[in-house]
Design a protein around this motif. Structure first.
Motif, mmCIF file in Angstrom:
data_model
loop_
_atom_site.group_PDB
_atom_site.id
_atom_site.type_symbol
_atom_site.label_atom_id
_atom_site.label_comp_id
_atom_site.label_asym_id
_atom_site.label_seq_id
_atom_site.Cartn_x
_atom_site.Cartn_y
_atom_site.Cartn_z
ATOM 1 N N LYS A 97 -15.673 0.123 0.160
ATOM 2 C CA LYS A 97 -14.466 0.943 0.279
ATOM 3 C C LYS A 97 -13.925 1.322 -1.088
ATOM 4 O O LYS A 97 -13.431 2.438 -1.296
ATOM 5 N N MET A 98 -14.016 0.395 -2.032
ATOM 6 C CA MET A 98 -13.524 0.688 -3.373
ATOM 7 C C MET A 98 -14.399 1.719 -4.082
ATOM 8 O O MET A 98 -13.912 2.511 -4.880
ATOM 9 N N HIS A 155 -11.696 9.268 -7.988
ATOM 10 C CA HIS A 155 -10.969 9.324 -9.259
ATOM 11 C C HIS A 155 -11.886 9.626 -10.436
ATOM 12 O O HIS A 155 -11.421 10.145 -11.461
ATOM 13 N N ASN A 207 -8.893 -3.037 -2.139
ATOM 14 C CA ASN A 207 -9.241 -1.684 -1.683
ATOM 15 C C ASN A 207 -8.052 -0.965 -1.049
ATOM 16 O O ASN A 207 -8.005 0.261 -0.993
ATOM 17 N N SER A 216 -3.861 6.105 -9.558
ATOM 18 C CA SER A 216 -2.933 7.236 -9.697
ATOM 19 C C SER A 216 -1.847 6.928 -10.723
ATOM 20 O O SER A 216 -1.356 7.827 -11.412
ATOM 21 N N ARG A 238 0.829 -1.208 0.000
ATOM 22 C CA ARG A 238 0.000 0.000 0.000
ATOM 23 C C ARG A 238 0.864 1.259 0.000
ATOM 24 O O ARG A 238 0.554 2.250 -0.664
ATOM 25 N N ASN A 250 -15.850 4.338 -2.844
ATOM 26 C CA ASN A 250 -15.418 5.690 -2.464
ATOM 27 C C ASN A 250 -14.157 6.112 -3.213
ATOM 28 O O ASN A 250 -14.004 7.275 -3.594
ATOM 29 N N ILE A 251 -13.252 5.154 -3.421
ATOM 30 C CA ILE A 251 -12.026 5.449 -4.181
ATOM 31 C C ILE A 251 -12.371 5.764 -5.631
ATOM 32 O O ILE A 251 -11.838 6.706 -6.233
ATOM 33 N N ASP A 257 -6.373 2.880 -4.887
ATOM 34 C CA ASP A 257 -6.116 4.313 -5.059
ATOM 35 C C ASP A 257 -4.784 4.548 -5.765
ATOM 36 O O ASP A 257 -4.685 5.339 -6.706
#
Length: 672
Positions: free
Chosen positions: A252-253, A260, A210, A218, A176, A255-256, A214
């Motif tokens: 959770k994913m 994006h 998850n 990126s 991570r 929200n990510i 992020d």
């Protein structure tokens, strides 16, 4: 057997060959110790190389220490090196970040040799190895970089072979951290490792996706090679999720993805995120509705895209928008709207009401309208906060936006009506007062949008209520009489020309009915601001005797060009289908017939002999003499049956006209 003085000296020599010879001797010594199971001596030797050589200020001694430790590992072999793995690896790992390029190179080489021998036994220290290697791949020295690539391939083989004993949970925090790095070489290294781990049958990477998603998104904002690698990896992850959605934390994913999906500066990131949201909606259905506000924040701005490069993003956003609509409209799931946080959704929608894009505004308004359909009682709580924003965009240049705004305003009025009648009337009146204020402040708005707004409101709501409320507001305003005259003229024109007001015209024709008589009286009081409009509504209501009385008063009014033009329009209106019944009254042989003829002759006398004069004169000449001379007085006129106090209305009309005259005088004085 111990380390000879010549061997110890050669190990720190500046030449590689001498250090290599010393390492060969050390390998033989350790081999013998291991054969004798003299593990204590082996440990002492490794400790000597670690503390006296690997940390020496002399780079040659550090190099010698590294090659010596590797020799120890080789001598111990696959099985016996496991018990010394910590002692072997830690000094090597510490030197991977050495300031000296050659020291780093030899550290990488030593690590390679130890790993090749140790295989599965190095897995316990894999996080430390990975962390060091992730920095080594970005090394500026080509030889070090090449060595790190060889080591990287070896480690991938080892992990793939032993994936069943690999502790992924302990490794994830490090992954991570590294997935968020900015260096392109380190990113490429990290993506390759995630791909390898994801390909291992004994490792379930999507369970921890998850944690790293992020960073992966990126990475799409990098060079073409990394973009390609990252796209391929994300496609594989999405395929795995669709195959087994229960193995990952979609919440959770989500929200990510929402974060994006709002990255308008990078098309690939935004497109990929919205694609994932679309698939998540297919997979999870109503379970995605708690994230509705975030999804709207992501997709609504995308609906504004017009460039060809962003067409795919817009098309994807449209699909997501449709999926959301299908979910919320679903009749298969009872009370599906309860999954939506309406308060947060309305905050997002309210923000997008003032977006510069017509498409975004239209879809936003459509959503608000839809939520009123699906959750009327809950939406009525947001009505008061919405009205000011809705009013601010009523002057939009696009008719579609204006019509959608009016539909939502109608929803607000109707929703509050069912909740609280008094509250509804208050909000209804406040809205119409605000609308009239907008008209008053912006004449162009009134000219360009006034008729459209009023007609559509009458179609959506109760036309009678709209006209009555506006009339009351105008009657109470004694200061802005000129504006009142302009609005009355507009309202009168709409009344006589719009199909939406057919029922209202029918109601006004029946003033024998008390309700209709009350409505006529209410309208009359504000219509008095415009003499010709007053004549028009009286003709519609069959108040022909009163029209005759009013026409006689016109001689005392200032007959401006505007008045004459209004009379011309009225004469044209008399010839229109709306006044077909009025024209038939002229041949009815009733008191109304005589009163109407007198009223029309009065109008004829007011205007100069123009085309409109001839039009009305010709119409009056069509009345048979028998109808003019044999009118029946036995049938009372409609006007006389209404119970309306026309004398009082006449006085009101005169009062309003005097008020206008007074305002005009003041205006002349102020402008002189």
């Amino acid at each position: 057997m111990s380390l000879s003085e010549s061997c110890a000296k050669a190990l720190g020599d500046k030449t590689y060959d001498k250090r290599k010879l010393a390492a060969n001797e050390i390998e033989k010594i350790v081999f013998e110790y291991n054969k004798q199971k003299n593990y204590g001596q082996i440990k002492k030797l490794i400790e000597t190389f670690s503390t006296q050589y690997c940390v020496s200020k002399d780079p040659n001694k550090r190099k010698g220490g590294l090659i010596a430790i590797a020799a120890c590992g080789i001598a111990l072999g696959h099985q016996d090196s496991a018990q010394f793995m910590n002692e072997l690896l830690i000094p090597v790992l510490n030197n991977l970040m050495d300031n000296d390029t050659r020291v780093r190179y030899f550290a990488a080489e030593s690590l390679y040799n130890i790993a090749k021998i140790g295989r599965v036994s190095i897995i316990t220290l894999f996080p430390e190895i990975f962390s060091a290697l992730s920095r080594l791949v970005s090394d500026s020295d080509v030889s070090v970089k090449n060595a790190s690539e060889l080591l990287d391939r070896l480690l991938k083989d080892i992990i793939t072979e032993n994936s069943s004993v690999f502790d992924l949970q302990s490794f994830i925090p490090l992954l991570r951290e590294r997935v968020l790095c900015k260096n392109s070489f380190a990113r490429q290294f990290t993506i390759s490792w995630v791909s390898i781990l994801n390909a291992c049958p004994d490792i379930n990477m999507i369970f921890y996706l998850n944690e790293i998603l992020d960073g992966l998104f990126s990475m799409l904002d990098d060079n073409a090679e990394i973009q390609r690698m990252c796209e391929t990896l994300l496609q594989q992850f999405l395929k795995n999720i669709k195959h087994d959605p229960t193995s990952c934390d979609l919440a959770k994913m989500t929200n990510i993805l929402i974060l994006h999906a709002q990255n308008g500066n990078h098309e690939l990131i935004q497109f990929t995120a919205i694609t994932w949201l679309r698939e998540f909606l297919h997979i999870s259905g109503v379970q995605m509705l708690p994230y509705a506000s975030g999804i709207f924040s992501a997709i609504l701005p995308c609906l504004a895209y017009e460039s060809e490069s962003k067409k795919n993003i817009k098309d994807n956003a449209i699909l997501v928008n449709k999926l959301m609509l299908d979910l919320i409209s679903s009749k298969e799931n009872v009370n599906v709207i309860e999954n939506v946080d309406l308060e947060s959704v309305m905050q997002v929608l309210k923000m997008h009401l003032v977006h510069s894009s017509v498409n975004t505004k239209v879809h936003t308004l459509s959503w608000i309208h839809h939520f009123f359909i699906e959750a009327e009682s809950e939406m009525s709580k947001n009505a008061g906060n919405l009205l000011p924003v809705l009013l601010s965009i009523l002057n939009d240049s696009c008719d579609e936006v204006v019509l959608e705004v009016l539909a939502v305003i109608a929803d607000i009025v109707k929703s509050t009506n069912e909740q609280n009648s008094e509250f509804n009337q208050l909000k209804y009146r406040e809205f119409l007062e605000s609308l009239l204020q907008l008209f008053r402040e912006d004449k162009n708005f009134l000219d360009n949008r006034g008729s459209l707004i009023i007609k559509h409101l009458c179609a959506l709501l109760n036309a009678e209520h709209i006209y009555r409320t506006m009339a009351e507001i105008l009657s109470n305003d004694k200061e802005n009489v000129r504006f009142a005259s302009i609005i009355v003229r507009k309202l009168n024109s709409i009344l006589f020309t719009s199909s939406e007001l057919f029922e209202l015209r029918t109601t006004l024709r029946n003033i024998q009915n008390q309700k209709s008589a009350d409505l006529f009286t209410c309208l009359y009081k504000s219509w008095s601001h415009c003499p010709i409009s007053t004549i028009s509504i009286c003709l519609l209501a069959n108040c022909f005797q009163h029209v005759s009385d009013l026409v006689l008063l016109f001689g005392n009014l200032e007959m401006t060009v505007d008045y004459l033009e209004e009379i011309d329009k009225l004469i044209q209106l008399i010839e229109s289908p709306i006044f077909a019944s009025l024209r038939l009254t002229l041949v009815s042989k009733s008191a109304d017939s005589e009163n109407l003829a007198n009223a029309l002759y009065g109008l004829l006398m007011l205007i100069p002999q123009t085309k409109q004069f001839d039009l009305l004169k010709n119409r009056l000449q069509c009345i048979p003499i028998s109808c003019m001379t044999n009118s029946s007085r036995s049938v009372p006129s409609i006007e006389s049956q209404s119970g309306i106090d026309f004398e009082n209305l006449k006085k009101h009309f005169q009062h309003i006209q005097k008020l206008h005259q007074h305002k005009r005088k003041i205006s002349i004085i102020l402008n002189s």
